[in-house]
Motif scaffolding. Structure first.
Motif, PDB file in Angstrom:
ATOM      1  N   LEU A   1       0.844  -1.193   0.000  1.00  0.00           N
ATOM      2  CA  LEU A   1       0.000   0.000   0.000  1.00  0.00           C
ATOM      3  C   LEU A   1       0.878   1.240   0.000  1.00  0.00           C
ATOM      4  O   LEU A   1       1.843   1.322   0.771  1.00  0.00           O
ATOM      5  N   GLN A   2       0.532   2.182  -0.851  1.00  0.00           N
ATOM      6  CA  GLN A   2       1.253   3.444  -0.934  1.00  0.00           C
ATOM      7  C   GLN A   2       0.416   4.514  -0.243  1.00  0.00           C
ATOM      8  O   GLN A   2      -0.721   4.787  -0.644  1.00  0.00           O
ATOM      9  N   LEU A   3       0.994   5.107   0.822  1.00  0.00           N
ATOM     10  CA  LEU A   3       0.254   6.047   1.657  1.00  0.00           C
ATOM     11  C   LEU A   3       1.003   7.360   1.771  1.00  0.00           C
ATOM     12  O   LEU A   3       2.237   7.395   1.714  1.00  0.00           O
ATOM     13  N   ASP A   4       0.238   8.441   1.928  1.00  0.00           N
ATOM     14  CA  ASP A   4       0.818   9.717   2.302  1.00  0.00           C
ATOM     15  C   ASP A   4       1.019   9.719   3.812  1.00  0.00           C
ATOM     16  O   ASP A   4       0.171   9.224   4.566  1.00  0.00           O
ATOM     17  N   GLU A   5       2.124  10.280   4.256  1.00  0.00           N
ATOM     18  CA  GLU A   5       2.452  10.213   5.674  1.00  0.00           C
ATOM     19  C   GLU A   5       1.515  11.073   6.520  1.00  0.00           C
ATOM     20  O   GLU A   5       1.006  12.098   6.062  1.00  0.00           O
ATOM     21  N   GLY A   6       1.294  10.623   7.749  1.00  0.00           N
ATOM     22  CA  GLY A   6       0.675  11.463   8.757  1.00  0.00           C
ATOM     23  C   GLY A   6      -0.814  11.368   8.946  1.00  0.00           C
ATOM     24  O   GLY A   6      -1.346  11.957   9.882  1.00  0.00           O
ATOM     25  N   ALA A   7      -1.555  10.649   8.102  1.00  0.00           N
ATOM     26  CA  ALA A   7      -3.006  10.592   8.240  1.00  0.00           C
ATOM     27  C   ALA A   7      -3.397   9.498   9.232  1.00  0.00           C
ATOM     28  O   ALA A   7      -2.699   8.492   9.392  1.00  0.00           O
ATOM     29  N   ALA A   8      -4.530   9.711   9.886  1.00  0.00           N
ATOM     30  CA  ALA A   8      -5.031   8.707  10.835  1.00  0.00           C
ATOM     31  C   ALA A   8      -5.859   7.636  10.133  1.00  0.00           C
ATOM     32  O   ALA A   8      -5.921   6.498  10.590  1.00  0.00           O
ATOM     33  N   HIS A   9      -6.537   8.007   9.051  1.00  0.00           N
ATOM     34  CA  HIS A   9      -7.374   7.081   8.294  1.00  0.00           C
ATOM     35  C   HIS A   9      -7.051   7.213   6.812  1.00  0.00           C
ATOM     36  O   HIS A   9      -6.720   8.297   6.329  1.00  0.00           O
ATOM     37  N   TYR A  10      -7.183   6.108   6.122  1.00  0.00           N
ATOM     38  CA  TYR A  10      -6.951   6.086   4.685  1.00  0.00           C
ATOM     39  C   TYR A  10      -8.123   5.377   4.009  1.00  0.00           C
ATOM     40  O   TYR A  10      -8.765   4.505   4.597  1.00  0.00           O
ATOM     41  N   SER A  11      -8.378   5.775   2.776  1.00  0.00           N
ATOM     42  CA  SER A  11      -9.482   5.197   2.020  1.00  0.00           C
ATOM     43  C   SER A  11      -9.016   4.915   0.602  1.00  0.00           C
ATOM     44  O   SER A  11      -8.177   5.635   0.053  1.00  0.00           O
ATOM     45  N   MET A  12      -9.568   3.867   0.004  1.00  0.00           N
ATOM     46  CA  MET A  12      -9.215   3.511  -1.365  1.00  0.00           C
ATOM     47  C   MET A  12     -10.366   2.775  -2.024  1.00  0.00           C
ATOM     48  O   MET A  12     -11.153   2.088  -1.357  1.00  0.00           O
ATOM     49  N   THR A  13     -10.491   2.957  -3.327  1.00  0.00           N
ATOM     50  CA  THR A  13     -11.438   2.194  -4.125  1.00  0.00           C
ATOM     51  C   THR A  13     -10.767   0.888  -4.523  1.00  0.00           C
ATOM     52  O   THR A  13      -9.657   0.900  -5.071  1.00  0.00           O
ATOM     53  N   LEU A  14     -11.396  -0.230  -4.243  1.00  0.00           N
ATOM     54  CA  LEU A  14     -10.755  -1.523  -4.471  1.00  0.00           C
ATOM     55  C   LEU A  14     -10.564  -1.777  -5.961  1.00  0.00           C
ATOM     56  O   LEU A  14     -11.538  -1.797  -6.732  1.00  0.00           O
ATOM     57  N   PRO A  15      -9.328  -1.998  -6.400  1.00  0.00           N
ATOM     58  CA  PRO A  15      -9.078  -2.292  -7.813  1.00  0.00           C
ATOM     59  C   PRO A  15      -9.511  -3.706  -8.175  1.00  0.00           C
ATOM     60  O   PRO A  15      -9.814  -4.546  -7.309  1.00  0.00           O
ATOM     61  N   ALA A  16      -9.503  -3.969  -9.473  1.00  0.00           N
ATOM     62  CA  ALA A  16      -9.926  -5.290  -9.957  1.00  0.00           C
ATOM     63  C   ALA A  16      -9.017  -6.397  -9.441  1.00  0.00           C
ATOM     64  O   ALA A  16      -9.469  -7.532  -9.255  1.00  0.00           O
ATOM     65  N   ALA A  17      -7.738  -6.109  -9.190  1.00  0.00           N
ATOM     66  CA  ALA A  17      -6.803  -7.139  -8.741  1.00  0.00           C
ATOM     67  C   ALA A  17      -7.218  -7.726  -7.394  1.00  0.00           C
ATOM     68  O   ALA A  17      -6.997  -8.915  -7.131  1.00  0.00           O
ATOM     69  N   VAL A  18      -7.815  -6.918  -6.528  1.00  0.00           N
ATOM     70  CA  VAL A  18      -8.264  -7.418  -5.224  1.00  0.00           C
ATOM     71  C   VAL A  18      -9.451  -8.356  -5.402  1.00  0.00           C
ATOM     72  O   VAL A  18      -9.527  -9.420  -4.783  1.00  0.00           O
ATOM     73  N   TYR A  19     -10.382  -7.970  -6.272  1.00  0.00           N
ATOM     74  CA  TYR A  19     -11.526  -8.850  -6.545  1.00  0.00           C
ATOM     75  C   TYR A  19     -11.053 -10.175  -7.134  1.00  0.00           C
ATOM     76  O   TYR A  19     -11.555 -11.246  -6.775  1.00  0.00           O
ATOM     77  N   ALA A  20     -10.086 -10.114  -8.040  1.00  0.00           N
ATOM     78  CA  ALA A  20      -9.614 -11.334  -8.696  1.00  0.00           C
ATOM     79  C   ALA A  20      -8.959 -12.285  -7.711  1.00  0.00           C
ATOM     80  O   ALA A  20      -9.021 -13.515  -7.874  1.00  0.00           O
ATOM     81  N   ALA A  21      -8.313 -11.763  -6.651  1.00  0.00           N
ATOM     82  CA  ALA A  21      -7.628 -12.614  -5.677  1.00  0.00           C
ATOM     83  C   ALA A  21      -8.541 -13.092  -4.561  1.00  0.00           C
ATOM     84  O   ALA A  21      -8.202 -14.036  -3.845  1.00  0.00           O
TER      85      ALA A  21
END
Length: 490
Positions: free
Chosen positions: A35-55
């Motif tokens: 996971l690639q994150l910007d530093e310093g945040a308490a919470h992170y959010s992402m839209t799940l890509p197709a690769a996650v569904y496939a696995a």
């Protein structure tokens, strides 16, 4: 009794260690992603890509987890796309004005119409001939602020027409913006009419619409506007993702085709691309979750691919209720030749879910997925954020990690799950060793007691015999002594 207490204590310790072990281990997942994150945040959010569904190996994405650098799972929420509550659209007749090809070049109001004080249009000349007609202007009228024109329905008088149309929108008839495009179709097929008369507009608020006929203007019988009320609370939805190029293989029965989406994608659109042009065939689409599940009908459609000069038109995408089944079946009516030769290809579309997690612990954070035995541990988004004022930062899915990379990213020695397993095995071995030592001591003590008991019995018997001998000797000696004594005295 103390041995009984000791054994009971070890049993309780083993059971406690076993029940405290986690329901899953950090290395029980088939696939990991950085996971690639910007530093310093308490919470992170992402839209799940197709690769996650496939696995994923679960239809509900219950096997998705987020781990920190110490191998600890962190709290997360998983939110499926939510469709806004919509009231049924209403249809209104549209007022349209055929214009000549030179009308679009005029600086003010198009030639052939004039604007009244209330903004409505009035025709000022007779409609142009079909050879000169390539534009129509539509006056949508006054709409409320809470409603929009979502689509146009163009009812054609022609029995056979194929053509493209571009749509532009304006509020002043001077400045025009693209508002959509479509391919319209009306052909006769096997005694019935195949028609495609809908132009999606996406809810334009403009007062005027302009239709530019790119392949010649048709004879229009009537037009209707589909007016949709806006949602009270606007819902931000992720853009629809597509998996293209899925090839269906023919089944044993004629007209039967099978394909697999390759993951639990919540499919709400299906594009069925026919292999040969000038094909028209009715079809029924089915899906099922597994080999043992029965087929379930999900849609019926008239499939077509028609070629007319430079224009080729195909059936629109099928609109479905989100369906996460992997296995699909298409049954085509073969009475008119079916689909002919070639492969049926499919494009599956869905709106991906949104994953939000708390950045607890140290980086690097990884996403793990792919465990059929793992149940969902997601909490609601409101519980996860707990009224946090800051908007979650954006997380991005990185490359898939190999087993070695995953091991280096999350060291087993700092993994509390691994430590629990090691402690469990250590407790189990210690308990077995202690039981062996206790058993050995008990056996040793029993052997000693048996030896002592055997020695005591033998000694008593021998001692009794010896005592009798001594007693006899004493008596004899006494008699002799007496005799001897008597003789001596005498």
């Amino acid at each position: 009794m103390k041995h009984v207490f000791a054994l009971t204590g070890w049993g309780v310790a083993i059971v406690a260690a076993w029940t405290c072990a986690p329901a899953f281990a950090a290395d029980d997942f088939a696939q990991r992603f950085a996971l690639q994150l910007d530093e310093g945040a308490a919470h992170y959010s992402m839209t799940l890509p197709a690769a996650v569904y496939a696995a994923s190996q679960r239809s509900d994405l219950g096997d998705v987890r987020i781990f920190n650098g110490a191998g600890e799972p962190v709290p997360y929420s998983l939110d499926a796309p939510r469709e806004p509550a919509r009231t049924p659209p209403t249809l209104r007749p549209a007022r349209w004005f055929p214009l000549p090809s030179t009308a679009a070049k005029s600086a003010g109001a198009p030639l052939g119409v004039t604007i009244a004080g209330d903004g409505s249009l009035r025709a000022t000349s007779a409609p142009p001939s079909r050879a000169q007609h390539d534009t129509d202007v539509i006056d949508t009228g006054r709409l409320s602020r809470t409603s929009r024109v979502s689509a146009l329905l163009v009812h054609l008088r022609d029995d056979n027409y194929q053509g493209r149309v571009g749509v532009e929108a304006s509020d002043d008839l001077r400045h025009w913006q693209p508002a959509g495009d479509a391919q319209l179709l009306k052909v006769s097929y096997n005694g019935s009419t195949l028609s495609q008369d809908r132009i999606e507009l996406g809810g334009t608020p403009a007062r005027y619409l302009r239709l530019r006929w790119l392949d010649g203007a048709p004879y229009v019988d009537s037009m209707e506007m589909e007016v949709q009320a806006l949602a009270v609370e606007p819902v931000q939805r992720a853009e629809r993702a597509w998996r293209e190029g899925i090839v269906a293989h023919a089944g044993v029965k004629p007209g039967e085709y099978f394909f697999n989406t390759g993951g639990p994608y919540p499919v709400d659109r299906l594009r069925l691309n026919l292999p040969q042009p000038n094909t028209v065939a009715p079809a029924v689409v089915y899906s099922r979750s597994g080999l043992e599940a029965p087929w379930r009908e999900v849609a019926g459609a008239m499939l077509f691919r028609l070629h007319n000069g430079a224009v080729e038109q195909s059936n629109p995408s099928l609109e479905l209720t989100p369906d996460a089944d992997r296995q699909w079946r298409v049954v085509v009516d073969t009475r008119n030749g079916g689909l002919g030769s070639g492969a049926l290809t499919i494009a599956a579309g869905w709106r991906p879910a949104t994953l939000t997690f708390a950045a607890r612990g140290a980086a690097p954070f990884t996403l793990a997925v792919g465990s059929a035995a793992t149940a969902s541990a997601a909490v609601s988004r409101s519980e996860l954020l707990m009224g946090a004022s800051a908007v979650p930062a954006t997380a991005r899915l990185g490359d898939a990690l190999s087993a070695e990379q995953a091991a280096s990213a999350q060291v087993a020695s700092h993994n509390p799950d691994a430590m629990r397993r090691y402690l469990l095995w250590a407790a189990l071995l210690l308990a077995v060793g202690s039981l062996g030592a206790i058993a050995w001591r008990l056996a040793r003590r029993a052997q000693v007691r048996a030896g002592v008991a055997s020695g005591g019995v033998s000694g008593g018997v021998s001692g009794g015999s010896a005592g009798s001998g001594v007693a006899s000797a004493t008596t004899h000696d006494a008699a002799t002594g007496d005799t001897n004594g008597q003789g001596g005295n005498g």
